[in-house]
Design a protein around this motif. Sequence first.
Motif, PDB file in Angstrom:
ATOM      1  N   ASP A 152      18.648 -41.800  45.790  1.00 17.41           N
ATOM      2  CA  ASP A 152      17.633 -42.558  45.064  1.00 17.41           C
ATOM      3  C   ASP A 152      18.265 -43.595  44.143  1.00 17.41           C
ATOM      4  OD1 ASP A 152      15.797 -41.000  46.334  1.00 17.41           O
ATOM      5  OD2 ASP A 152      15.434 -39.660  44.633  1.00 17.41           O
ATOM      6  N   ILE A 153      19.386 -43.240  43.508  1.00 19.81           N
ATOM      7  CA  ILE A 153      20.063 -44.193  42.625  1.00 19.81           C
ATOM      8  C   ILE A 153      20.572 -45.389  43.422  1.00 19.81           C
ATOM      9  CG2 ILE A 153      22.116 -44.485  41.175  1.00 19.81           C
ATOM     10  CD1 ILE A 153      21.667 -41.638  40.162  1.00 19.81           C
ATOM     11  N   VAL A 154      21.108 -45.140  44.609  1.00 21.28           N
ATOM     12  CA  VAL A 154      21.533 -46.248  45.475  1.00 21.28           C
ATOM     13  C   VAL A 154      20.351 -47.153  45.807  1.00 21.28           C
ATOM     14  CG1 VAL A 154      22.438 -46.811  47.756  1.00 21.28           C
ATOM     15  CG2 VAL A 154      23.492 -44.989  46.429  1.00 21.28           C
ATOM     16  N   ILE A 232      31.407 -38.024  47.012  1.00 24.61           N
ATOM     17  CA  ILE A 232      32.526 -38.882  47.416  1.00 24.61           C
ATOM     18  C   ILE A 232      32.019 -40.142  48.103  1.00 24.61           C
ATOM     19  CG2 ILE A 232      34.483 -39.025  49.009  1.00 24.61           C
ATOM     20  CD1 ILE A 232      35.061 -36.102  48.396  1.00 24.61           C
ATOM     21  N   THR A 233      31.095 -39.984  49.046  1.00 27.35           N
ATOM     22  CA  THR A 233      30.627 -41.139  49.822  1.00 27.35           C
ATOM     23  C   THR A 233      29.688 -42.026  49.015  1.00 27.35           C
ATOM     24  OG1 THR A 233      28.865 -39.747  50.728  1.00 27.35           O
ATOM     25  CG2 THR A 233      30.881 -39.937  51.996  1.00 27.35           C
ATOM     26  N   ARG A 237      29.877 -46.011  46.594  1.00 27.96           N
ATOM     27  CA  ARG A 237      28.874 -47.042  46.868  1.00 27.96           C
ATOM     28  C   ARG A 237      28.118 -47.423  45.595  1.00 27.96           C
ATOM     29  NH1 ARG A 237      24.790 -45.376  51.425  1.00 27.96           N
ATOM     30  NH2 ARG A 237      26.819 -44.859  52.355  1.00 27.96           N
ATOM     31  N   ILE A 238      27.792 -46.417  44.766  1.00 28.45           N
ATOM     32  CA  ILE A 238      27.094 -46.705  43.510  1.00 28.45           C
ATOM     33  C   ILE A 238      27.980 -47.525  42.583  1.00 28.45           C
ATOM     34  CG2 ILE A 238      26.173 -45.608  41.425  1.00 28.45           C
ATOM     35  CD1 ILE A 238      25.208 -43.312  43.194  1.00 28.45           C
ATOM     36  N   ALA A 239      29.285 -47.200  42.527  1.00 32.64           N
ATOM     37  CA  ALA A 239      30.195 -47.968  41.681  1.00 32.64           C
ATOM     38  C   ALA A 239      30.266 -49.431  42.124  1.00 32.64           C
ATOM     39  CB  ALA A 239      31.585 -47.333  41.709  1.00 32.64           C
ATOM     40  N   LEU A 240      30.274 -49.675  43.420  1.00 36.43           N
ATOM     41  CA  LEU A 240      30.285 -51.061  43.910  1.00 36.43           C
ATOM     42  C   LEU A 240      29.000 -51.795  43.542  1.00 36.43           C
ATOM     43  CD1 LEU A 240      31.870 -50.564  47.457  1.00 36.43           C
ATOM     44  CD2 LEU A 240      32.943 -51.561  45.424  1.00 36.43           C
ATOM     45  N   LEU A 241      27.855 -51.117  43.678  1.00 40.32           N
ATOM     46  CA  LEU A 241      26.578 -51.763  43.320  1.00 40.32           C
ATOM     47  C   LEU A 241      26.520 -52.071  41.828  1.00 40.32           C
ATOM     48  CD1 LEU A 241      24.150 -49.615  45.499  1.00 40.32           C
ATOM     49  CD2 LEU A 241      24.775 -52.005  45.871  1.00 40.32           C
ATOM     50  N   LEU A 476      37.953 -44.949  46.247  1.00 41.72           N
ATOM     51  CA  LEU A 476      36.766 -45.655  45.769  1.00 41.72           C
ATOM     52  C   LEU A 476      36.389 -45.244  44.349  1.00 41.72           C
ATOM     53  CD1 LEU A 476      34.529 -45.593  48.981  1.00 41.72           C
ATOM     54  CD2 LEU A 476      35.889 -47.487  48.079  1.00 41.72           C
ATOM     55  N   ALA A 477      36.755 -44.023  43.943  1.00 41.02           N
ATOM     56  CA  ALA A 477      36.441 -43.583  42.584  1.00 41.02           C
ATOM     57  C   ALA A 477      37.208 -44.378  41.537  1.00 41.02           C
ATOM     58  CB  ALA A 477      36.733 -42.092  42.432  1.00 41.02           C
TER      59      ALA A 477
END
Length: 539
Positions: A152-154, A232-233, A237-241, A476-477
């Motif tokens: 949902d956050i994504v 992990i996955t 992705r959230i950090a990039l957004l 990615l972290a």
Amino acid sequence: MTSRPAALDRIGPAGADAAAQSAEPSTETPFAPFAHLTAPNAALYRQVMRVFLAAKERFAVHLRPEDVHAALPPEHRPAGPDAVVKALDSLVGWGNLRADPDTSRVTAVEDFYRRRFIYQLTQAGEAAEQALSVYDEALGRRGALQAVALHDIVTHLRALLVISAKEEPDAAKAHLALSALTSRFEALAENARAFMGSLQRTIDLHGVEVEVFLAYKDRLIQYLERFIQDLITLGGRIALLIGELEDEDRVGVLLRLAAAREAADAAPDEADTAQIQAYERWAGRWSGLAAWFVSADGRESQARLLRGRALGAIPQLLTVVRQLNERRAGRSDRSADFRTLARWFAEAPDDGARHRLWRAAFGLYPARHLTVDADTLAERGTRPVAPATPWSEAEPLRISPQLRRTGSYERRGKPRKVQDRSEQRRLLAERATKQADEIAAARARLATERPTRLSALGELDPTAFGLFLRLLGDALATWRPGTTTTVATSNDGTMEIRLTALDDGTTAEIRTPGGVFRGPDHTVAITDLTAGIPMGETR
């Protein structure tokens, strides 16, 4: 003799008493409405207050004693209404309830002189019950690791990107999207904290039945592994957004729009102050969200810490299971033995029995008592000898010829059979060797001699793919906005990954027996740090 006031003549003795109790009681302390929690018969008081709360939800303001008596649960309902009346009067005295004269059922003069009241909640009593409800809810909360909340956050972050891409973003859409995002994030963070707290209590077996723990430990470990995989996955992705939204202060525009919309209904002389305060609140919420998923300034993100804590909980759970199985297998447990011995001492009928138990358990005798049999005990009972008696004054001790000749008084017999567990140890060793070989093969499969594209990795088996996902998550972290290259090491220190972003817009595909993994193509260099180290050694 003084004359009786006319008002009291009209009211009567019972009416005057009722009028006195109808007034709001003055309490010496603001915590008086909580006094019923520690008073005798506290369970009845709690049930009575819940009846009034339920009546308030039905818009019923006043209740009579018989109404309260009928609404109580059968297990808490007294035999007659008199006990309920006493409980109501006590709650009135503490300030939880208010009593008013019940004049609606007066049909004769004698009815007016009877003591009849109707009761309603006071403001202090209602506030106390609301506080107790929050307390009960907090105690009963176990929390959860909400993998759905990550999805949902994504979704909400992507919606914010779409809104911020317009020349004039819609304030209403921005406010609603930010509200939904922060609400979902706060629920995720709060539930994660509650779950990890309850997980630690489970590991420590505080308030947890052993049988219940053994019954659900497999599901708990699978639950942790599934959430770690999603974190992990989706965490990367959230950090990039978040980085895309913080680029060129796109999120700042959305926060100011949301703050202006919140302050639109403020008074004219307070509009500017309300907008500044609203913006500070939104900026604080966003910074909390960013700190949860993005590492910065040498500080690890909360998502990374949560992942490490969840990963560490799995071996701890397995250690607890191993200890419980060892206890069930009959292995020595000194703490359990001492607890059993302490219970035996507590259950001993007298001091003589305790002394005999002490001698049997520890065998600590004076030096001259080399052997004690029934005859010795009988003689000592007839003619007791004080422990401080010198050797020269004590009666000589008769020693067995066998003890003099062999130095041992033991009667040897057939030793107990030792259970052969060699087959179980062999199976465990084979399983451990097989798992070590699979992991070593996965490390060798992923290791690259030089930087290569993700799309060139080819097809991966499940073990190698799982190891690859963990490495990719570690990389990615540590990814920050504006980063093009990052280096990370796996949690066990056996692998190192160097990930470099590409600007050609290509997509990488990695095939596995379970499906195809797709994502933006990167240059990757994976190093096996255990290469060249002999088996059984570490760096």
